[in-house]
Enzyme design. Structure first.
Site, PDB file in Angstrom:
ATOM      1  N   HIS A 112      -6.425   1.731 -25.206  1.00  0.00           N
ATOM      2  CA  HIS A 112      -7.589   0.849 -25.319  1.00  0.00           C
ATOM      3  C   HIS A 112      -8.773   1.568 -25.966  1.00  0.00           C
ATOM      4  O   HIS A 112      -9.919   1.296 -25.649  1.00  0.00           O
ATOM      5  CB  HIS A 112      -8.022   0.331 -23.940  1.00  0.00           C
ATOM      6  CG  HIS A 112      -7.080  -0.654 -23.335  1.00  0.00           C
ATOM      7  ND1 HIS A 112      -5.849  -0.301 -22.844  1.00  0.00           N
ATOM      8  CD2 HIS A 112      -7.185  -1.992 -23.136  1.00  0.00           C
ATOM      9  CE1 HIS A 112      -5.241  -1.370 -22.362  1.00  0.00           C
ATOM     10  NE2 HIS A 112      -6.018  -2.413 -22.535  1.00  0.00           N
ATOM     11  N   GLU A 140      -0.106 -13.068 -28.804  1.00  0.00           N
ATOM     12  CA  GLU A 140      -0.863 -12.645 -29.995  1.00  0.00           C
ATOM     13  C   GLU A 140      -0.134 -12.931 -31.303  1.00  0.00           C
ATOM     14  O   GLU A 140      -0.733 -13.356 -32.282  1.00  0.00           O
ATOM     15  CB  GLU A 140      -1.202 -11.147 -29.929  1.00  0.00           C
ATOM     16  CG  GLU A 140      -2.283 -10.771 -28.935  1.00  0.00           C
ATOM     17  CD  GLU A 140      -1.727 -10.424 -27.569  1.00  0.00           C
ATOM     18  OE1 GLU A 140      -0.511 -10.657 -27.339  1.00  0.00           O
ATOM     19  OE2 GLU A 140      -2.487  -9.931 -26.728  1.00  0.00           O
TER      20      GLU A 140
END
Lengths: 319, 334
Positions: free
Chosen positions: B130, B62
């Site tokens: 999450h 990322e």
């Protein structure tokens, strides 16, 4: 590649004179933040200047002045930026660690490890558009232990992007010695992990590093995929101006400043080979210092940014 | 113009498809955006249409592929970088807030950053790592626009606006909305087939009302509409405002409504402290004066990580039932 020794010498000398002029601003607090000079690392800047085309991109580090000059960034605008002036490259908003020159495809970052990802973006575009340009991501030895080093070389190799990763290994990440925190004796040998070309060169030997960079750049430019060039060098001054630099032995610094001074070394070489006389080389040095002294005087007369504009440029357009 | 009922992930994919067809400089990159068409299907069919150079499946890197987006934008492309879940932003925040958001300013306006970070947030039972929203975090950091669509229509229109903007935009989808069926949406699931733009920075009144101004965004709008319908039967008439965008924040629309109702409730699925809810309240009070409102309430996730157990999650995250409860409390108080 045919080298012009006098031109190499002159370019190195001008680079050093540029940074020496900047040093004056630290004493006087005209530069009120940090300053990282590249003194001792001029030969690598010259190597860039000799091989890059106007359309190539360079993404540099906190120690970026020579890379900027090599890429064609106007010295006066760069110096004005370093001195925080409205006439600076970035109107005094970036300062010495953050020069951006879209016209010359040059940028830098003050965050160690953050240059290679941005360079990868340029490389991706060149490949996508089928352009014959290369992107040079520059980092120091410290950044090679950052995750982005692995991530970027992996992606560049996986997609065969025209990225040249140029590592200036000056042996110290601020105070931490390269050999104390690195698993392998060299950085160049890591290239084999990505199946790419890797090479190590003496970055204080201006001809050697110029030729090595030229070959590396040519390989990548001709579609050979990414490449890694490790140029060894030594940081002559502290990490930044004001660094007490007590982590390097005085004897080591004294010895290295003689042995690894690219300008002194090349001067000796030119004299030995009769390529120039002492007087000629002295004159080049004097002229460079004169040029930068005049530039500094000129920059000092420029206005500081108007405080009324402190909120300008956060966004590209007014919403 | 043809209008159909489609779901939010289709709307995003359609917008990406149309913008990529319209402008060759638009590229999409991220994890699972290509061969799988996105874990929520919001980039479906794009790889087949545009090929791997413009729709790039990335490795799990990322930090570097976000920085690659920054470099692409500086090189003249318009990258859409997908960070699958907003929670992963911690891995690449450096490139987002030090590079993407600051370079336009640091360059004195010489460099533009036409880049979109596309990411999914919100609670669907995925626990602490999450489930976050984090729009308040991005909004706190200067230099980026932050949008979070609620209606299906806005998923399409705001994505088009984000891609066409010369500014960096963080586009935060809600996982619950991406998984919701078109027929289940309470607001705007009828979407024009042709490309269109929803301007960034304009809130929308999703439900008109006279008693309480309820300000929210993203899935909070759906929850609020459900709650408002429920309490309407009891004579409580809430006005629901969908902010759509956190940066810029449309204080005008909110203040105009609050000035009329005298009661302000901010519902935020992000964390409570130092965030959007306090910012909205303060901006309204700065505009209207400190004594302009009779009631002020904030209903947000208290400062705690999201737990896994449904019974605990429901106790912490604003939903239709808890919003209705707060509305009743406010109505009863004066």
């Amino acid at each position: 590649m045919k080298l012009n020794p006098i031109s190499l010498f002159r370019t190195m000398t001008r680079m050093r004179a540029f940074d020496e002029a900047c040093l004056e601003g630290v004493q006087t607090f005209e530069i009120h933040g940090e300053l990282h000079t590249g003194i001792g690392q001029e030969a690598i800047g010259v190597a860039l200047a000799q091989s890059l085309t106007p359309n190539d991109a360079v993404v540099s580090t906190h120690r970026n002045h020579f890379h900027a000059l090599a890429k064609g960034v106007p010295p006066r605008a760069l110096m004005a930026e370093i001195f925080e002036k409205e006439t600076g490259l970035c109107r005094g908003r970036g300062g010495h660690m953050h020069p951006f020159d879209p016209e010359h495809h040059f940028s830098a970052t003050g965050i160690v490890g953050a240059s290679l990802p941005v360079a990868l973006g340029y490389a991706y575009k060149f490949k996508m558009m089928g352009l014959p340009h290369i992107a040079v991501g520059i980092c120091g030895d410290g950044a090679t232990n950052h995750g982005t080093f692995h991530e970027c070389l992996n992606m560049a190799a996986a997609w065969s992007l025209p990225l040249v990763c140029l590592v200036e290994n000056n042996e110290y990440a601020i105070s931490v010695r390269f050999r104390d925190v690195t698993a392998t004796p060299t950085i160049a040998e890591r290239a084999s992990a990505y199946g790419i070309t890797g090479r190590r060169v003496d970055g204080t030997d201006v001809e050697a590093v110029t030729l090595a960079f030229a070959e590396t750049a040519r390989h990548t430019r001709k579609g050979g995929g990414p490449s890694l060039l490790e140029a060894t060098c030594y940081r002559f001054r502290g990490h930044y101006e004001g660094d007490h630099d007590n982590y390097r032995e005085r004897a080591e610094k004294q010895r290295m400043r003689v042995e690894m001074d690219p300008i002194l070394r090349y001067r000796r070489e030119l004299l030995e080979h009769g390529a120039a006389t002492e007087a000629e080389l002295d004159a080049i040095g004097a002229k460079a210092r004169e040029e930068m002294t005049a530039m500094l005087a000129d920059v000092r007369a420029d206005a500081m940014p108007d405080p009324a504009g402190a909120m300008d440029y956060v966004f590209a357009e007014v919403m | 113009m043809t209008v159909r009922k489609i779901n939010a992930s289709q709307a995003v994919a359609e917008s990406l498809m149309q913008e990529m067809a319209r402008d060759e400089s638009v590229v999409l990159l991220g994890e699972d955006v290509g061969r799988s068409g996105g874990v929520f299907g919001s980039s479906r069919d794009l790889l087949e249409r545009f090929g791997p150079m413009r729709v790039r499946d990335t490795p799990i890197s990322e930090m570097s592929f976000t920085g690659m987006g920054v470099g692409m934008a500086m090189a003249g492309l318009r990258p859409v970088v997908e960070i699958m879940f907003v929670d992963f932003m911690g891995v690449c925040l450096e490139q987002i807030y030090n590079a993407m958001a600051k370079i336009p300013y640091m360059s004195g306006g010489r460099v533009k950053m036409p880049m979109v970070i596309k990411t999914a947030g919100g609670n669907i039972g995925s626990a602490a790592q999450h489930s976050q929203c984090l729009w308040g975090t991005f909004a706190h950091l200067p230099g980026m626009h932050v949008v979070a669509p609620a209606s299906v229509r806005d998923h399409k229109g705001l994505m088009a606006a984000a891609i066409r903007s010369d500014n960096p935009v963080v586009f935060i989808e809600h996982k619950g909305l991406l998984l919701k069926k078109a027929k289940d949406f309470l607001t705007g699931s009828e979407v024009p087939e042709d490309a269109f733009v929803t301007p960034i920075g304009k809130a929308e009144v999703a439900r008109k009302g006279n008693d309480i101004t309820l300000v929210t965004l993203s899935a909070g709008v759906e929850y609020a509409m459900e709650a408002a319908a429920e309490v309407a039967a009891e004579g409580i008439d809430a006005e629901v405002i969908d902010l759509r965008s956190i940066v810029p924040l449309d204080t005008e629309t909110v203040a105009a409504s609050a000035a009329r109702t005298g009661r302000l409730l901010v519902v935020d699925e992000d964390y409570l402290s130092f965030g959007l809810s306090a910012e909205v309240v303060v901006r309204v009070l700065e505009k209207l004066g400190p004594t302009a409102l009779r009631q002020i309430r904030r209903h947000a996730v208290p400062d705690v990580p999201i737990p896994a157990a449904l019974s605990l999650e429901e106790a912490l995250v604003p939903g239709p039932a808890s919003i209705a409860r707060v509305l009743r409390e406010m109505a009863a108080a004066s």
